[in-house]
Write a protein that holds these residues in place. Structure first.
Motif, PDB file in Angstrom:
ATOM      1  N   GLY A  16      38.250  12.699 -20.649  1.00 56.07           N
ATOM      2  CA  GLY A  16      38.353  14.086 -20.207  1.00 56.07           C
ATOM      3  C   GLY A  16      38.122  14.243 -18.718  1.00 56.07           C
ATOM      4  N   SER A  17      38.088  15.510 -18.286  1.00 60.82           N
ATOM      5  CA  SER A  17      37.944  15.839 -16.867  1.00 60.82           C
ATOM      6  C   SER A  17      36.857  16.880 -16.657  1.00 60.82           C
ATOM      7  CB  SER A  17      39.267  16.390 -16.312  1.00 60.82           C
ATOM      8  OG  SER A  17      40.300  15.439 -16.406  1.00 60.82           O
ATOM      9  N   SER A  19      35.239  19.250 -13.086  1.00 58.98           N
ATOM     10  CA  SER A  19      35.322  19.537 -11.665  1.00 58.98           C
ATOM     11  C   SER A  19      33.972  20.061 -11.200  1.00 58.98           C
ATOM     12  CB  SER A  19      36.408  20.580 -11.396  1.00 58.98           C
ATOM     13  OG  SER A  19      36.510  20.843 -10.016  1.00 58.98           O
ATOM     14  N   ARG A  67      40.457   7.777 -10.082  1.00 57.79           N
ATOM     15  CA  ARG A  67      40.020   8.741 -11.108  1.00 57.79           C
ATOM     16  C   ARG A  67      39.383   9.981 -10.497  1.00 57.79           C
ATOM     17  NH1 ARG A  67      36.102   7.446 -14.572  1.00 57.79           N
ATOM     18  NH2 ARG A  67      35.032   5.992 -13.152  1.00 57.79           N
ATOM     19  N   PHE A  68      38.657   9.830  -9.403  1.00 60.88           N
ATOM     20  CA  PHE A  68      37.940  10.936  -8.772  1.00 60.88           C
ATOM     21  C   PHE A  68      38.601  11.299  -7.442  1.00 60.88           C
ATOM     22  CE2 PHE A  68      33.377  10.207 -10.625  1.00 60.88           C
ATOM     23  CZ  PHE A  68      33.919  10.147 -11.902  1.00 60.88           C
ATOM     24  N   GLN A  82      36.615  16.311  -8.131  1.00 66.06           N
ATOM     25  CA  GLN A  82      37.444  16.349  -9.323  1.00 66.06           C
ATOM     26  C   GLN A  82      37.340  14.998 -10.011  1.00 66.06           C
ATOM     27  OE1 GLN A  82      39.232  18.893 -10.772  1.00 66.06           O
ATOM     28  NE2 GLN A  82      39.594  17.433 -12.428  1.00 66.06           N
ATOM     29  N   MET A  83      36.926  15.022 -11.269  1.00 63.25           N
ATOM     30  CA  MET A  83      36.698  13.788 -12.009  1.00 63.25           C
ATOM     31  C   MET A  83      37.625  13.752 -13.221  1.00 63.25           C
ATOM     32  SD  MET A  83      32.531  13.642 -11.840  1.00 63.25           S
ATOM     33  CE  MET A  83      32.322  15.058 -12.904  1.00 63.25           C
ATOM     34  N   ASN A  84      38.527  12.788 -13.232  1.00 63.62           N
ATOM     35  CA  ASN A  84      39.469  12.607 -14.327  1.00 63.62           C
ATOM     36  C   ASN A  84      39.217  11.280 -15.030  1.00 63.62           C
ATOM     37  OD1 ASN A  84      40.775  15.029 -13.532  1.00 63.62           O
ATOM     38  ND2 ASN A  84      42.085  13.909 -12.112  1.00 63.62           N
ATOM     39  N   SER A  85      39.772  11.147 -16.211  1.00 69.34           N
ATOM     40  CA  SER A  85      39.643   9.896 -16.984  1.00 69.34           C
ATOM     41  C   SER A  85      38.194   9.429 -17.042  1.00 69.34           C
ATOM     42  CB  SER A  85      40.528   8.807 -16.366  1.00 69.34           C
ATOM     43  OG  SER A  85      41.873   9.217 -16.340  1.00 69.34           O
ATOM     44  N   LEU A  86      37.317  10.355 -17.377  1.00 69.44           N
ATOM     45  CA  LEU A  86      35.887  10.051 -17.377  1.00 69.44           C
ATOM     46  C   LEU A  86      35.524   9.002 -18.412  1.00 69.44           C
ATOM     47  CD1 LEU A  86      34.621  13.645 -16.748  1.00 69.44           C
ATOM     48  CD2 LEU A  86      33.976  11.653 -15.381  1.00 69.44           C
TER      49      LEU A  86
END
Length: 117
Positions: A16-17, A19, A67-68, A82-86
């Motif tokens: 998940g993501s 912010s 990812r970030f 912004q943090m993706n693919s946590l």
């Protein structure tokens, strides 16, 4: 004296993501380099991402590259992460930092990010 207030942390599933935001007050925001650090239980605080005062220069830890994303809006006195693919290993308290040579260094209170597997 600069005050920093982080927001946007929470619980998210792996993949998940989230912010994060950090709003600064009490100083000239655009004169400070900004950074995000994190600290997991039992571990030392580590640098995650940094951005120059103008936003033209950024750097990311190897563990979050791809990812970030770090960004800033000087008109809003705000820096973002912004943090993706946590991943579960991203679980930590995330801290906002403002710094300017020679001696200025300020911290926010931190926001918890928990990634469940």
């Amino acid at each position: 004296q600069v005050q920093l207030v982080e927001s946007g942390g929470g619980l998210v599933q792996a993949g998940g993501s989230l912010s994060l935001s950090c709003v600064a007050s009490g100083g000239t925001f655009s004169s400070y380099a900004m950074a995000w650090f994190r600290q997991a239980p039992g571990k030392e605080r580590e640098l995650v991402a940094a951005i120059s005062w103008s936003g033209s220069g950024t750097s990311l830890a190897d563990s979050v590259k791809g990812r970030f994303t770090i960004s800033r809006d000087n008109a809003k006195n705000t820096v973002y992460l912004q943090m993706n693919s946590l991943k579960p290993e991203d679980t930590a308290v995330y801290y906002c930092n403002a710094n300017k040579l020679p001696y200025s260094n300020y911290w926010g209170q931190g926001t918890q990010v928990t990634v469940s597997s």
